[in-house]
Structures are given as structure tokens and as C-alpha cells.
Scaffold this motif. Structure first.
Motif, PDB file in Angstrom:
ATOM      1  N   LEU A 169       0.788  -1.233   0.000  1.00  0.00           N
ATOM      2  CA  LEU A 169       0.000   0.000   0.000  1.00  0.00           C
ATOM      3  C   LEU A 169       0.819   1.283   0.000  1.00  0.00           C
ATOM      4  CD1 LEU A 169      -3.016  -0.959   2.252  1.00  0.00           C
ATOM      5  CD2 LEU A 169      -2.927  -0.774  -0.224  1.00  0.00           C
ATOM      6  N   PRO A 170       1.921   1.396   0.745  1.00  0.00           N
ATOM      7  CA  PRO A 170       2.663   2.664   0.733  1.00  0.00           C
ATOM      8  C   PRO A 170       3.094   3.144  -0.657  1.00  0.00           C
ATOM      9  CG  PRO A 170       3.366   1.340   2.575  1.00  0.00           C
ATOM     10  CD  PRO A 170       2.444   0.481   1.762  1.00  0.00           C
ATOM     11  N   PRO A 171       3.539   2.269  -1.565  1.00  0.00           N
ATOM     12  CA  PRO A 171       3.899   2.770  -2.894  1.00  0.00           C
ATOM     13  C   PRO A 171       2.705   3.226  -3.726  1.00  0.00           C
ATOM     14  CG  PRO A 171       4.983   0.676  -2.474  1.00  0.00           C
ATOM     15  CD  PRO A 171       3.992   0.899  -1.378  1.00  0.00           C
ATOM     16  N   LEU A 172       1.526   2.733  -3.415  1.00  0.00           N
ATOM     17  CA  LEU A 172       0.348   3.095  -4.202  1.00  0.00           C
ATOM     18  C   LEU A 172      -0.226   4.451  -3.819  1.00  0.00           C
ATOM     19  CD1 LEU A 172      -1.455  -0.355  -4.393  1.00  0.00           C
ATOM     20  CD2 LEU A 172      -0.006   0.735  -6.121  1.00  0.00           C
ATOM     21  N   ALA A 173      -0.028   4.886  -2.594  1.00  0.00           N
ATOM     22  CA  ALA A 173      -0.504   6.196  -2.150  1.00  0.00           C
ATOM     23  C   ALA A 173       0.564   7.217  -2.516  1.00  0.00           C
ATOM     24  CB  ALA A 173      -0.752   6.178  -0.646  1.00  0.00           C
ATOM     25  N   ARG A 174       0.349   7.919  -3.617  1.00  0.00           N
ATOM     26  CA  ARG A 174       1.376   8.808  -4.167  1.00  0.00           C
ATOM     27  C   ARG A 174       0.956  10.265  -4.052  1.00  0.00           C
ATOM     28  NH1 ARG A 174       4.296   6.744  -8.853  1.00  0.00           N
ATOM     29  NH2 ARG A 174       3.295   8.401 -10.000  1.00  0.00           N
ATOM     30  N   ASP A 175       1.963  11.141  -3.939  1.00  0.00           N
ATOM     31  CA  ASP A 175       1.692  12.568  -3.870  1.00  0.00           C
ATOM     32  C   ASP A 175       1.868  13.208  -5.252  1.00  0.00           C
ATOM     33  OD1 ASP A 175       4.434  12.790  -4.256  1.00  0.00           O
ATOM     34  OD2 ASP A 175       4.850  13.623  -2.292  1.00  0.00           O
ATOM     35  N   GLU A 176       1.777  14.528  -5.319  1.00  0.00           N
ATOM     36  CA  GLU A 176       1.861  15.231  -6.604  1.00  0.00           C
ATOM     37  C   GLU A 176       3.243  15.141  -7.245  1.00  0.00           C
ATOM     38  OE1 GLU A 176       2.350  18.069  -3.178  1.00  0.00           O
ATOM     39  OE2 GLU A 176       0.743  16.732  -3.769  1.00  0.00           O
ATOM     40  N   ASP A 177       4.250  14.733  -6.489  1.00  0.00           N
ATOM     41  CA  ASP A 177       5.592  14.546  -7.047  1.00  0.00           C
ATOM     42  C   ASP A 177       5.831  13.095  -7.472  1.00  0.00           C
ATOM     43  OD1 ASP A 177       6.576  17.187  -6.849  1.00  0.00           O
ATOM     44  OD2 ASP A 177       6.864  16.910  -4.698  1.00  0.00           O
ATOM     45  N   GLY A 178       4.824  12.242  -7.363  1.00  0.00           N
ATOM     46  CA  GLY A 178       4.963  10.846  -7.740  1.00  0.00           C
ATOM     47  C   GLY A 178       5.659   9.997  -6.693  1.00  0.00           C
ATOM     48  N   ARG A 179       5.755  10.511  -5.486  1.00  0.00           N
ATOM     49  CA  ARG A 179       6.418   9.785  -4.403  1.00  0.00           C
ATOM     50  C   ARG A 179       5.378   9.095  -3.541  1.00  0.00           C
ATOM     51  NH1 ARG A 179       9.009  14.163  -1.231  1.00  0.00           N
ATOM     52  NH2 ARG A 179      10.007  12.509  -0.072  1.00  0.00           N
ATOM     53  N   GLY A 180       5.624   7.821  -3.226  1.00  0.00           N
ATOM     54  CA  GLY A 180       4.750   7.070  -2.337  1.00  0.00           C
ATOM     55  C   GLY A 180       5.119   7.326  -0.889  1.00  0.00           C
ATOM     56  N   TRP A 181       4.361   6.721   0.003  1.00  0.00           N
ATOM     57  CA  TRP A 181       4.648   6.883   1.430  1.00  0.00           C
ATOM     58  C   TRP A 181       6.040   6.395   1.774  1.00  0.00           C
ATOM     59  CZ3 TRP A 181      -0.431   4.554   3.801  1.00  0.00           C
ATOM     60  CH2 TRP A 181      -1.477   5.464   3.608  1.00  0.00           C
ATOM     61  N   HIS A 182       6.480   5.343   1.096  1.00  0.00           N
ATOM     62  CA  HIS A 182       7.814   4.800   1.376  1.00  0.00           C
ATOM     63  C   HIS A 182       8.906   5.798   1.009  1.00  0.00           C
ATOM     64  CE1 HIS A 182       7.111   4.001  -2.818  1.00  0.00           C
ATOM     65  NE2 HIS A 182       8.346   3.597  -2.998  1.00  0.00           N
ATOM     66  N   ASP A 183       8.700   6.569  -0.065  1.00  0.00           N
ATOM     67  CA  ASP A 183       9.670   7.590  -0.442  1.00  0.00           C
ATOM     68  C   ASP A 183       9.599   8.801   0.488  1.00  0.00           C
ATOM     69  OD1 ASP A 183      10.989   6.385  -2.620  1.00  0.00           O
ATOM     70  OD2 ASP A 183       9.336   6.885  -3.962  1.00  0.00           O
ATOM     71  N   ARG A 184       8.415   9.174   0.874  1.00  0.00           N
ATOM     72  CA  ARG A 184       8.276  10.320   1.777  1.00  0.00           C
ATOM     73  C   ARG A 184       8.859  10.009   3.146  1.00  0.00           C
ATOM     74  NH1 ARG A 184       3.734  14.252   0.336  1.00  0.00           N
ATOM     75  NH2 ARG A 184       4.361  14.940   2.381  1.00  0.00           N
ATOM     76  N   ALA A 185       8.638   8.787   3.639  1.00  0.00           N
ATOM     77  CA  ALA A 185       9.143   8.406   4.963  1.00  0.00           C
ATOM     78  C   ALA A 185      10.665   8.356   4.993  1.00  0.00           C
ATOM     79  CB  ALA A 185       8.573   7.049   5.375  1.00  0.00           C
ATOM     80  N   THR A 186      11.272   8.022   3.877  1.00  0.00           N
ATOM     81  CA  THR A 186      12.735   7.885   3.830  1.00  0.00           C
ATOM     82  C   THR A 186      13.412   9.072   3.143  1.00  0.00           C
ATOM     83  OG1 THR A 186      12.562   6.568   1.798  1.00  0.00           O
ATOM     84  CG2 THR A 186      12.652   5.378   3.896  1.00  0.00           C
ATOM     85  N   ARG A 187      12.648  10.099   2.821  1.00  0.00           N
ATOM     86  CA  ARG A 187      13.179  11.308   2.166  1.00  0.00           C
ATOM     87  C   ARG A 187      13.933  10.960   0.879  1.00  0.00           C
ATOM     88  NH1 ARG A 187      15.242  11.415   6.954  1.00  0.00           N
ATOM     89  NH2 ARG A 187      17.356  11.865   6.278  1.00  0.00           N
ATOM     90  N   THR A 188      13.258  10.185   0.008  1.00  0.00           N
ATOM     91  CA  THR A 188      13.848   9.772  -1.256  1.00  0.00           C
ATOM     92  C   THR A 188      12.903  10.070  -2.401  1.00  0.00           C
ATOM     93  OG1 THR A 188      12.967   7.520  -1.029  1.00  0.00           O
ATOM     94  CG2 THR A 188      15.207   7.904  -0.225  1.00  0.00           C
ATOM     95  N   VAL A 189      13.436   9.979  -3.615  1.00  0.00           N
ATOM     96  CA  VAL A 189      12.649  10.101  -4.837  1.00  0.00           C
ATOM     97  C   VAL A 189      13.296   9.202  -5.881  1.00  0.00           C
ATOM     98  CG1 VAL A 189      13.934  12.141  -5.649  1.00  0.00           C
ATOM     99  CG2 VAL A 189      11.622  11.720  -6.491  1.00  0.00           C
ATOM    100  N   VAL A 190      12.487   8.568  -6.716  1.00  0.00           N
ATOM    101  CA  VAL A 190      13.027   7.710  -7.777  1.00  0.00           C
ATOM    102  C   VAL A 190      13.118   8.559  -9.034  1.00  0.00           C
ATOM    103  CG1 VAL A 190      12.684   5.615  -9.130  1.00  0.00           C
ATOM    104  CG2 VAL A 190      12.036   5.655  -6.725  1.00  0.00           C
ATOM    105  N   VAL A 191      14.332   8.638  -9.575  1.00  0.00           N
ATOM    106  CA  VAL A 191      14.585   9.468 -10.757  1.00  0.00           C
ATOM    107  C   VAL A 191      15.115   8.623 -11.908  1.00  0.00           C
ATOM    108  CG1 VAL A 191      15.039  11.559  -9.412  1.00  0.00           C
ATOM    109  CG2 VAL A 191      16.931  10.027  -9.975  1.00  0.00           C
ATOM    110  N   ARG A 192      15.006   9.178 -13.102  1.00  0.00           N
ATOM    111  CA  ARG A 192      15.505   8.512 -14.303  1.00  0.00           C
ATOM    112  C   ARG A 192      17.007   8.720 -14.425  1.00  0.00           C
ATOM    113  NH1 ARG A 192      11.516  10.177 -19.095  1.00  0.00           N
ATOM    114  NH2 ARG A 192      13.034   8.894 -20.169  1.00  0.00           N
ATOM    115  N   THR A 193      17.707   7.688 -14.915  1.00  0.00           N
ATOM    116  CA  THR A 193      19.145   7.804 -15.122  1.00  0.00           C
ATOM    117  C   THR A 193      19.513   7.931 -16.593  1.00  0.00           C
ATOM    118  OG1 THR A 193      19.411   5.403 -15.174  1.00  0.00           O
ATOM    119  CG2 THR A 193      19.720   6.512 -13.037  1.00  0.00           C
TER     120      THR A 193
END
Length: 153
Positions: free
Chosen positions: A127-151
Motif C-alpha cells: 500500500l505505501p507505494p500506491l498512495a502517491r503525492d503530486e511529485d509521484g512519491r509514495g509513502w515509502h519515499d516520503r518516509a525515507t526522504r527519497t525520490v526515484v529518478v531517471r538515469t
């Protein structure tokens, strides 16, 4: 951020548009270092999960499909295949294959072991990855202060 309803409201400007995903984090709208889309993220997760499944099947032997604990083996192997490389390199094998990586929103080069362990555990909860914010970050990214970016573009 503009809402879909603003496009047909009287008096709305024709080019109403909000910030792009990642703009609040200082990321570009497209190309390298832009926020990775959900499709790439799910595909990378699938690659990692299939790798975990294959390794678990090899370790459990010829009767792997009949083993009721195979799912737990797959989960444990997937957890290691994801958390360790993300902590050290910023990307798992699936992420590298799809051209994405996990970046810290602060000044850290990589996210480190504690944040990678927490992030991966939250992904396992689904569930945490499915609940996303306007930046495309899930709860798991918000909790760990991360973002997944393209390389790569």
C-alpha cells in the motif's frame, strides 16, 4: 496544482497547468534526473521480483512450486536483492535495467542502510507505494526522504 475541473470552468485560462512532478524538489520535467514514472517503477519491481523468484526456486530444489513456504523465500530474497544494492549503489538490478535509481532529497549521495531497509520493508507492504503525492512519491519515499529518478532519457 491545477485540477482537471479547471479546464472547463468559465474564465479558466486555456493553458492552465500546475507544476510538473518533482518541481518542488528542484528536478527537471523530463530527461535524466526527472521523476521516474509509475510504469518504469512497476517494471523494475517486477524484474527484481522475478529474480528473487528464480533464485528461491533454485535454492529450494526441484519441488519448489509445491513448497508452501516458497513465497516467504521469494520475499526474503527479493528484500535482500533490493535493500542492499539500493543502500550501496542507489539502484537494484531491476532499476538499473529500467534506467532509474533512488535518490535522496537531501545532500546524501546514496540513501544508506537504515533508509533502504525501511523503504524496502514499506514496499513489501504494497500500500505505501500506491498512495502517491503530486511529485509521484509514495509513502515509502516520503518516509525515507527519497525520490526515484531517471538515469537515462
Amino acid at each position: 496544482m491545477a485540477r482537471w475541473i479547471e479546464s472547463w470552468l468559465p474564465g479558466a485560462s486555456p493553458g492552465v497547468g500546475g507544476p510538473h512532478p518533482g518541481e518542488r524538489l528542484g528536478l527537471p520535467a523530463t530527461g535524466v534526473s526527472s521523476v521516474a514514472g509509475l510504469g518504469r517503477r512497476v517494471a523494475a519491481l517486477a524484474v527484481d521480483w522475478l529474480l528473487g523468484y528464480g533464485i528461491a526456486a533454485l535454492l529450494t530444489g526441484p519441488g519448489a512450486l509445491g513448497d508452501p513456504s516458497l513465497g516467504w523465500y521469494v520475499l526474503g530474497i527479493w528484500y535482500l536483492l533490493t535493500a542492499v544494492p539500493v543502500a550501496v549503489f542507489g539502484a537494484s538490478a531491476g532499476m538499473v535495467a529500467l534506467g532509474i535509481r533512488v535518490a535522496s532529497v537531501d545532500t546524501s549521495a546514496v540513501i544508506g542502510v537504515p533508509r533502504a531497509l525501511l523503504r524496502t520493508a514499506m514496499i513489501a507492504l504494497v500500500l505505501p507505494p500506491l498512495a502517491r503525492d503530486e511529485d509521484g512519491r509514495g509513502w515509502h519515499d516520503r518516509a525515507t526522504r527519497t525520490v526515484v529518478v531517471r538515469t537515462r532519457a
